[in-house]
Design a protein around this motif. Structure first.
Motif, PDB file in Angstrom:
ATOM      1  N   LYS A  62       0.846  -1.207   0.000  1.00  0.00           N
ATOM      2  CA  LYS A  62       0.000   0.000   0.000  1.00  0.00           C
ATOM      3  C   LYS A  62       0.878   1.253   0.000  1.00  0.00           C
ATOM      4  O   LYS A  62       0.570   2.229  -0.672  1.00  0.00           O
ATOM      5  CB  LYS A  62      -0.926  -0.012   1.215  1.00  0.00           C
TER       6      LYS A  62
ATOM      7  N   GLN B  45      -0.722  -6.168  -0.410  1.00  0.00           N
ATOM      8  CA  GLN B  45      -0.904  -5.011  -1.293  1.00  0.00           C
ATOM      9  C   GLN B  45      -1.757  -3.924  -0.656  1.00  0.00           C
ATOM     10  O   GLN B  45      -1.688  -2.774  -1.061  1.00  0.00           O
ATOM     11  CB  GLN B  45      -1.561  -5.438  -2.616  1.00  0.00           C
ATOM     12  N   ASN B  46      -2.568  -4.310   0.324  1.00  0.00           N
ATOM     13  CA  ASN B  46      -3.451  -3.295   0.922  1.00  0.00           C
ATOM     14  C   ASN B  46      -3.168  -3.101   2.412  1.00  0.00           C
ATOM     15  O   ASN B  46      -4.015  -2.607   3.147  1.00  0.00           O
ATOM     16  CB  ASN B  46      -4.922  -3.685   0.722  1.00  0.00           C
ATOM     17  N   MET B  47      -1.971  -3.493   2.846  1.00  0.00           N
ATOM     18  CA  MET B  47      -1.648  -3.351   4.275  1.00  0.00           C
ATOM     19  C   MET B  47      -0.810  -2.107   4.514  1.00  0.00           C
ATOM     20  O   MET B  47       0.045  -1.763   3.703  1.00  0.00           O
ATOM     21  CB  MET B  47      -0.888  -4.588   4.762  1.00  0.00           C
TER      22      MET B  47
ATOM     23  N   PRO C 262       8.796  14.432 -10.974  1.00  0.00           N
ATOM     24  CA  PRO C 262       7.586  14.089 -10.214  1.00  0.00           C
ATOM     25  C   PRO C 262       6.639  13.124 -10.925  1.00  0.00           C
ATOM     26  O   PRO C 262       6.050  12.254 -10.292  1.00  0.00           O
ATOM     27  CB  PRO C 262       6.903  15.453 -10.009  1.00  0.00           C
ATOM     28  N   VAL C 263       6.523  13.257 -12.249  1.00  0.00           N
ATOM     29  CA  VAL C 263       5.597  12.360 -12.970  1.00  0.00           C
ATOM     30  C   VAL C 263       6.131  10.933 -12.949  1.00  0.00           C
ATOM     31  O   VAL C 263       5.386   9.978 -12.690  1.00  0.00           O
ATOM     32  CB  VAL C 263       5.381  12.840 -14.425  1.00  0.00           C
TER      33      VAL C 263
ATOM     34  N   GLN D  81       5.704   9.357  -9.530  1.00  0.00           N
ATOM     35  CA  GLN D  81       4.328   8.891  -9.324  1.00  0.00           C
ATOM     36  C   GLN D  81       4.069   7.630 -10.144  1.00  0.00           C
ATOM     37  O   GLN D  81       3.413   6.698  -9.685  1.00  0.00           O
ATOM     38  CB  GLN D  81       3.332   9.998  -9.696  1.00  0.00           C
TER      39      GLN D  81
ATOM     40  N   ASP E 240       2.762   3.960  -8.864  1.00  0.00           N
ATOM     41  CA  ASP E 240       1.607   3.240  -9.424  1.00  0.00           C
ATOM     42  C   ASP E 240       2.039   1.887  -9.995  1.00  0.00           C
ATOM     43  O   ASP E 240       1.379   0.873  -9.784  1.00  0.00           O
ATOM     44  CB  ASP E 240       0.945   4.065 -10.538  1.00  0.00           C
ATOM     45  N   MET E 241       3.163   1.918 -10.718  1.00  0.00           N
ATOM     46  CA  MET E 241       3.566   0.710 -11.436  1.00  0.00           C
ATOM     47  C   MET E 241       4.042  -0.399 -10.502  1.00  0.00           C
ATOM     48  O   MET E 241       3.813  -1.565 -10.773  1.00  0.00           O
ATOM     49  CB  MET E 241       4.651   1.043 -12.455  1.00  0.00           C
TER      50      MET E 241
ATOM     51  N   LYS F  82       2.875  -1.005  -7.647  1.00  0.00           N
ATOM     52  CA  LYS F  82       1.653  -1.631  -7.108  1.00  0.00           C
ATOM     53  C   LYS F  82       1.054  -2.581  -8.143  1.00  0.00           C
ATOM     54  O   LYS F  82       0.558  -3.649  -7.798  1.00  0.00           O
ATOM     55  CB  LYS F  82       0.645  -0.552  -6.720  1.00  0.00           C
ATOM     56  N   GLU F  83       1.100  -2.171  -9.411  1.00  0.00           N
ATOM     57  CA  GLU F  83       0.607  -3.055 -10.473  1.00  0.00           C
ATOM     58  C   GLU F  83       1.506  -4.282 -10.597  1.00  0.00           C
ATOM     59  O   GLU F  83       1.030  -5.395 -10.796  1.00  0.00           O
ATOM     60  CB  GLU F  83       0.573  -2.303 -11.810  1.00  0.00           C
TER      61      GLU F  83
ATOM     62  N   SER G  75       1.032  -6.808  -7.930  1.00  0.00           N
ATOM     63  CA  SER G  75      -0.289  -7.429  -8.050  1.00  0.00           C
ATOM     64  C   SER G  75      -0.385  -8.303  -9.288  1.00  0.00           C
ATOM     65  O   SER G  75      -1.459  -8.836  -9.594  1.00  0.00           O
ATOM     66  CB  SER G  75      -1.375  -6.353  -8.126  1.00  0.00           C
TER      67      SER G  75
ATOM     68  N   MET H 185      -0.237  -7.341 -12.361  1.00  0.00           N
ATOM     69  CA  MET H 185      -0.958  -6.700 -13.467  1.00  0.00           C
ATOM     70  C   MET H 185      -0.022  -6.306 -14.607  1.00  0.00           C
ATOM     71  O   MET H 185      -0.470  -6.139 -15.736  1.00  0.00           O
ATOM     72  CB  MET H 185      -1.720  -5.475 -12.957  1.00  0.00           C
TER      73      MET H 185
ATOM     74  N   LEU I  14       8.040   0.828 -19.215  1.00  0.00           N
ATOM     75  CA  LEU I  14       7.195   1.991 -18.909  1.00  0.00           C
ATOM     76  C   LEU I  14       7.975   3.060 -18.138  1.00  0.00           C
ATOM     77  O   LEU I  14       7.761   4.260 -18.314  1.00  0.00           O
ATOM     78  CB  LEU I  14       5.958   1.556 -18.108  1.00  0.00           C
TER      79      LEU I  14
ATOM     80  N   TYR J 289       8.875  12.677 -19.671  1.00  0.00           N
ATOM     81  CA  TYR J 289       8.799  13.712 -18.631  1.00  0.00           C
ATOM     82  C   TYR J 289      10.158  14.058 -18.008  1.00  0.00           C
ATOM     83  O   TYR J 289      10.411  15.206 -17.685  1.00  0.00           O
ATOM     84  CB  TYR J 289       7.839  13.267 -17.518  1.00  0.00           C
TER      85      TYR J 289
END
Lengths: 433, 293
Positions: free
Chosen positions: A198, A257-259, A392-393, A396, A400-401, A403-404, A407, A409, A418, A426
């Motif tokens: 998380k 992933q959500n802890m 910064p982009v 971020q 996000d990646m 976490k994907e 998981s 994904m 990516l 950027y």
């Protein structure tokens, strides 16, 4: 009648607007007397307690009228978002926490931050600051505008009884052995390694270990600008493959992933997980078990795919650093700053954490602190957060990646591709402009 | 006094302050946001006008936008099912009760007044896997494999779970509205249907529901618009994750603006959200327009 009524309406509206404007001025006027401290640390965190103690001591010994208001956002991602909002709204707090990286550098370039190097030199304390800590918070060009929160050492802590029960007699030296140890622990019914997905920094930092201990962090400076690529760095592949192995083989807690990180650490300290990547600030909560021989710490494994020597066995870092708003740095704030620097070491050791300033470790410190400190002083390089050194982009996008990625994904290849695409789109314009 | 209120200028003078405030807090930000969407700005730098670049990038180059737009539509449909459907079922059950109705009404309404943060915290613990929460403990008694279902971190489940939690939180509001509508159905209509041989179910389907049709439509429109702007529950429960599997347009806009510091780009997403809401509102007004006469 009609005119009189309309006149009345205008007067009421004007009065309301004046009242609102006056109220605003009055509230900001009173707020000016209070020092705003914006922190990512909560009441239970030693860094928060350290600053609370420093403020209380300053009030007691120097200025009873000194007032400080702590604003806390515990989740690091949310903390950073709110800080960015303050920056964009030109409403920087008086004292706040920020990672060394492009945003801090941008603020310094805009003359928004107090020059910490100049202040420490004025106080004759600059040379006392540990070199590793100084490197960690210094900008790419060596400028020092942020102050270390503490002197932390990160490594993998483990429960010895769980290792013994799983038949692991030797500490893993490299990542192959580490994964073998995880498998043995798993077969013995244990959850091998505590990670949260998380808070994205946690898997990103664990992922980075094979790269950090092998090559340090210098390559990030060119990769983040697009001069080289992430895909072109073999250690990046070692890193993503290592995290992938941990995920694919179920060596991490179910639902990680959500802890929250706090839950992960509470779980580890409660004996729920066999190992955790943690900071030395947890030593006060672990030293009893350490002295009883139930808990230990291991050194960062060696990257067996890399020929060179291991550069680090513990990751020296300083947490999320402190910055002082230059616009609010008046005589009173400077006096407070001087007091803080003067008492930082003493107050740190009272709480069982290491000071960023070089000093003798107190005799009263626990055995675990002494042993850990002995390993810390051997380090020649400091840790770097690869997740906040990019633009910064891209930072971020990494959040996000990852976490994907954990998981399932996206694949390891997609993660790296990516990342490079984001840097090209950027990072290149950001750092070149 | 009556003469004063019959004048249009008097009525206008009462409406104007409200209109001025509404313009200041709703229309002006929308227009300002639309204006910002034509700039490239990271919070530090000088704003650079870049025309429609933000919109072009959003529609053609952002790998996340289209999946998130589809997820937002799916989430909206789920919200209609959970909030309108759930609220209606609860209201029907309540209207059938003759004893303890007010107690159940209060119990079903409690989630509405609890803060989203608290609701999310409760559900995070209930659905937890490590340590095992209540839901999985009970499921584990039925089938041990179910104990390890990670409700909030399985990409295919996370969006549904967010919708379920938001539905649970909000369905009490619609229950109250439906209940008020159901008890307003004239008794003589029900009596006439009963005399014609209709049983309770038939009465409900053929008399009560058609009678409150406009209330159902109004609630659907309300949920439709609210869901497109949903932010708090998915953000607090899963932070849009894992990955972007439970990301909605509003949280996507927030992250692009405040995490990535792409304020112009975030404004472009905000403008798209506003446009979608406008289109949906016009669509609903046309489709569900009351029949003349």
């Amino acid at each position: 009648m009609k005119k009189r009524f309309l006149m009345l309406m205008v007067v009421v509206l004007a009065a309301a607007m004046l009242f609102a404007a006056g109220a605003g001025e009055s509230s900001s006027g009173s707020a000016d007397n209070v020092v705003r401290i914006y922190t990512n640390r909560t009441e239970s965190h030693v860094a928060y307690q350290l600053w609370k103690n420093l403020v209380a001591r300053y009030q007691a010994e120097v200025d009873p009228d000194f007032k400080a208001e702590f604003e806390t956002v515990a989740n690091l991602d949310q903390y950073k978002d709110k800080l960015k909002l303050y920056i964009a709204g030109d409403d920087l707090p008086d004292i706040f926490q920020i990672d060394t990286g492009p945003i801090a550098q941008e603020l310094a370039a805009m003359d928004k931050l107090v020059d910490i190097e100049a202040e420490l030199r004025r106080l004759g304390m600059y040379d006392d600051l540990d070199v590793g800590c100084r490197e960690y918070v210094a900008f790419d060009n060596g400028d020092l505008y942020i102050f270390p929160e503490s002197r932390y050492g990160n490594t993998i802590f483990y429960w010895k009884d769980k290792f013994e029960a799983a038949g692991i007699t030797e500490m893993p030296e490299n990542y192959t052995e580490f994964l073998e140890a995880c498998e043995k622990l798993k077969q013995n019914g244990e959850i091998p390694l505590a990670i949260t997905g998380k808070a994205s920094w946690n898997p990103l930092h664990v992922m980075y270990l094979p790269s950090f201990a092998a090559t340090g962090s210098k390559w990030i400076d060119t990769a983040k600008k697009g001069e080289t690529t992430f895909a072109g760095e073999p250690v990046v592949w070692d890193s993503v493959n290592w995290l992938q192995a941990l995920v694919d083989n179920d060596y991490l807690p179910p639902g990680f992933q959500n802890m929250e990180y706090t839950d992960i650490m509470n779980g580890f300290l409660g004996g729920q997980y066999a190992m955790a990547w943690a900071q030395s600030l947890y030593i006060p909560q672990m030293d009893k078990a350490y002295e009883e021989g139930r808990l230990g710490f291991m050194l960062i494994p060696e990257n067996e795919n890399y020929d060179g020597p291991r550069l680090a066995t513990i990751a020296i870092q300083t947490g999320i650093s402190w910055a002082f708003n230059k616009d609010k740095f008046d005589e009173r704030m400077q006096d407070f700053f001087d007091f803080v620097i003067e008492h930082y070491t003493e107050e740190s050791y009272k709480l069982g954490i290491f000071s960023p300033f070089n000093s003798e470790i107190p005799e009263t410190a626990s055995q675990m602190m002494k042993d850990f400190y002995a390993e810390m002083v051997k380090q020649t390089i400091c840790w770097i957060n690869w997740d906040d050194h990019c633009d910064p982009v891209t930072c971020q996008a990494m959040d996000d990646m990852v976490k994907e990625f954990v998981s399932g994904m996206i694949t390891a290849e997609e993660f790296v591709t990516l990342l490079d695409e984001s840097v090209q789109e950027y990072g290149v314009p950001y750092f070149n402009e | 006094m009556r003469g004063l209120f019959s004048k249009k200028s008097t009525i206008l003078s009462f409406l104007l302050p409200a209109l001025a405030i509404y313009t200041a807090v709703v229309f002006f930000p929308i227009i300002w946001s639309a204006y910002q969407s034509f700039f490239d700005w990271n919070g530090f730098s000088v704003k650079k006008f870049n025309g429609f670049d933000n919109f072009i990038r959003l529609f053609t180059a952002d790998r996340n936008f289209w999946p998130i737009l589809i997820q937002t539509f799916v989430y909206t449909i789920l919200q209609i099912v959970f909030q309108v459907g759930g609220g209606l079922i609860l209201a029907i059950l309540l209207s059938g009760l003759s004893f303890g109705r007010s107690i159940f009404q209060a119990v079903f309404y409690i989630p509405v007044i609890i803060s989203s943060a608290a609701i999310c915290q409760i559900f995070t613990k209930l659905l937890s896997v490590s340590p095992v929460g209540i839901v999985n403990t009970i499921l584990g008694l039925i089938n041990p494999e179910w104990e390890m279902i990670s409700w909030l971190t399985i990409p295919k489940l996370s969006l549904v779970m967010c919708a379920l939690v938001e539905g649970y939180k909000s369905m009490g509001t619609y229950m109250v509205i439906f209940y008020a509508a159901l008890i307003a159905v004239p008794d003589d209509l029900i009596e006439a249907a009963t005399i014609d041989g209709a049983n309770a179910f038939r009465c409900l389907v053929s008399v009560k529901l058609p009678y409150i049709r406009h209330i159902i439509i109004a609630n659907v429109v309300l949920v439709l618009n609210n869901s497109f702007r949903s932010f708090d529950i998915p953000y607090l429960l899963t932070a849009g994750g894992p990955g972007t599997s439970s990301e909605l347009l509003a949280s996507f806009m927030y992250k692009r603006s405040f995490s990535s510091m792409q304020y112009g780009y975030g404004s472009a997403i905000a403008t798209v959200i506003v446009l979608i809401c406008f289109i949906l509102a016009i669509f609903c007004m046309r489709v569900f327009r009351p029949e003349e006469g």
